[in-house]
Motif scaffolding. Sequence first.
Motif, mmCIF file in Angstrom:
data_model
loop_
_atom_site.group_PDB
_atom_site.id
_atom_site.type_symbol
_atom_site.label_atom_id
_atom_site.label_comp_id
_atom_site.label_asym_id
_atom_site.label_seq_id
_atom_site.Cartn_x
_atom_site.Cartn_y
_atom_site.Cartn_z
ATOM 1 N N LEU A 229 0.792 -1.220 0.019
ATOM 2 C CA LEU A 229 -0.071 0.066 -0.034
ATOM 3 C C LEU A 229 0.896 1.209 0.157
ATOM 4 O O LEU A 229 0.676 2.268 -0.702
ATOM 5 C CB LEU A 229 -0.898 -0.010 1.189
ATOM 6 C CG LEU A 229 -2.130 -0.960 1.133
ATOM 7 C CD1 LEU A 229 -2.734 -1.252 2.537
ATOM 8 C CD2 LEU A 229 -3.003 -0.722 -0.086
ATOM 9 N N PRO A 230 1.858 1.346 0.908
ATOM 10 C CA PRO A 230 2.577 2.690 0.868
ATOM 11 C C PRO A 230 3.464 2.915 -0.379
ATOM 12 O O PRO A 230 3.604 3.937 -0.674
ATOM 13 C CB PRO A 230 3.545 2.445 1.976
ATOM 14 C CG PRO A 230 3.489 0.934 2.303
ATOM 15 C CD PRO A 230 2.028 0.705 2.021
ATOM 16 N N TYR A 231 3.521 1.946 -1.079
ATOM 17 C CA TYR A 231 4.621 1.730 -2.385
ATOM 18 C C TYR A 231 3.402 2.585 -3.493
ATOM 19 O O TYR A 231 4.035 3.049 -4.362
ATOM 20 C CB TYR A 231 4.950 0.555 -2.646
ATOM 21 C CG TYR A 231 6.236 0.316 -2.019
ATOM 22 C CD1 TYR A 231 7.397 0.682 -2.524
ATOM 23 C CD2 TYR A 231 6.177 -0.272 -0.776
ATOM 24 C CE1 TYR A 231 8.644 0.316 -1.712
ATOM 25 C CE2 TYR A 231 7.279 -0.444 0.063
ATOM 26 C CZ TYR A 231 8.418 -0.292 -0.559
ATOM 27 O OH TYR A 231 9.709 -0.285 0.317
ATOM 28 N N VAL A 232 2.308 2.152 -3.433
ATOM 29 C CA VAL A 232 1.240 2.605 -4.474
ATOM 30 C C VAL A 232 1.020 4.123 -3.900
ATOM 31 O O VAL A 232 0.933 4.943 -4.938
ATOM 32 C CB VAL A 232 -0.109 1.878 -4.501
ATOM 33 C CG1 VAL A 232 -1.105 2.660 -5.420
ATOM 34 C CG2 VAL A 232 0.315 0.607 -4.968
ATOM 35 N N LEU A 233 0.984 4.453 -2.869
ATOM 36 C CA LEU A 233 0.695 5.805 -2.276
ATOM 37 C C LEU A 233 1.981 6.853 -2.672
ATOM 38 O O LEU A 233 1.672 7.784 -3.046
ATOM 39 C CB LEU A 233 0.598 5.732 -0.729
ATOM 40 C CG LEU A 233 0.360 7.101 -0.011
ATOM 41 C CD1 LEU A 233 -0.953 7.735 -0.275
ATOM 42 C CD2 LEU A 233 0.552 7.017 1.620
ATOM 43 N N ASN A 234 2.889 6.209 -2.676
ATOM 44 C CA ASN A 234 4.128 6.931 -2.988
ATOM 45 C C ASN A 234 4.600 6.825 -4.094
ATOM 46 O O ASN A 234 5.968 7.298 -4.487
ATOM 47 C CB ASN A 234 5.184 7.026 -1.876
ATOM 48 C CG ASN A 234 4.637 7.861 -0.520
ATOM 49 O OD1 ASN A 234 3.755 8.648 -0.672
ATOM 50 N ND2 ASN A 234 5.539 7.549 0.420
ATOM 51 N N ALA A 235 4.038 6.022 -5.064
ATOM 52 C CA ALA A 235 4.541 5.899 -6.559
ATOM 53 C C ALA A 235 5.746 4.950 -6.629
ATOM 54 O O ALA A 235 6.648 5.189 -7.330
ATOM 55 C CB ALA A 235 4.589 7.064 -7.235
ATOM 56 N N GLY A 236 5.935 3.989 -5.714
ATOM 57 C CA GLY A 236 6.966 2.877 -5.663
ATOM 58 C C GLY A 236 6.559 1.932 -6.708
ATOM 59 O O GLY A 236 5.634 1.869 -7.407
ATOM 60 N N LEU A 237 7.619 1.140 -6.736
ATOM 61 C CA LEU A 237 7.838 -0.229 -7.789
ATOM 62 C C LEU A 237 7.306 -1.401 -7.077
ATOM 63 O O LEU A 237 8.033 -1.761 -6.373
ATOM 64 C CB LEU A 237 8.832 -0.337 -8.698
ATOM 65 C CG LEU A 237 9.295 -1.575 -9.543
ATOM 66 C CD1 LEU A 237 8.193 -1.543 -10.734
ATOM 67 C CD2 LEU A 237 10.494 -1.445 -10.047
ATOM 68 N N ASN A 238 6.317 -2.167 -7.532
ATOM 69 C CA ASN A 238 6.055 -3.474 -6.916
ATOM 70 C C ASN A 238 6.401 -4.729 -7.778
ATOM 71 O O ASN A 238 5.912 -4.530 -8.867
ATOM 72 C CB ASN A 238 4.509 -3.413 -6.515
ATOM 73 C CG ASN A 238 4.192 -2.679 -5.473
ATOM 74 O OD1 ASN A 238 4.285 -3.056 -4.209
ATOM 75 N ND2 ASN A 238 3.529 -1.374 -5.748
#
Length: 227
Positions: free
Chosen positions: A209-218
């Motif tokens: 979730l925090p990676y989508v919130l801050n535009a990270g790569l999953n």
Amino acid sequence: MNIALWLARSAERYPQQSAIAHGTEVWCDYAEFARRAARTAHWLRAQGVQAGDRVVLFMHNAPEYLPLMWGIWWCGAVAVPVNAKLHEREAAWIAGHSEARLALVDDERASGLQQALRELNAATQVQADHSFMQQADGPQLALQPREDDAPAWLFYTSGTTGRPKGVVLCARQLRGCALAYLASVQSVQRGDTMLHPAPLSHGGGMYHLPYVLNAGLNVVPRSDGFD
């Protein structure tokens, strides 16, 4: 607040930022991630899924998993992720108990789950074809409004002391999880990477979730295990 607003915002601010990778190959950027979620939401609405309806996810980790989950949220429905290691009869019981309208599955689990659902006389429909979300000109649903305390994730326990128990998580709780991760575990900057060897149906799904919130790569590994 609809939790899918996070994806819509990251797609608007960083459309070309890599969002999901399969192994070492980028599978989609944030603009396409949001479009696939919106196409999924449109397809779900066409199947009669309304705000608050439950939709099961019964799949191994795959790049498709995340757009399907965010598409469920995008249309205002409730995601019911089920661990892919469970038997189809266990997944069918969860689908029936949660009164899920649909189950989004992979090919490996489709026939077994359908059979188990028939044995339980459960009304959940099974869908293994997810091509609707990859159609470049496919229709998209506008982000649907949801209240902060409306259910978003129905999290089932493992059932070690009996039948699994469903725990309702709303957008406020998922936001709290993401902010607690950023405050207490690690910061996440745009482009930072999270590897997902753990099931996205459980802790892996929470941690992304925090990676989508801050535009990270999953990153979803191609391998099924570690050497």
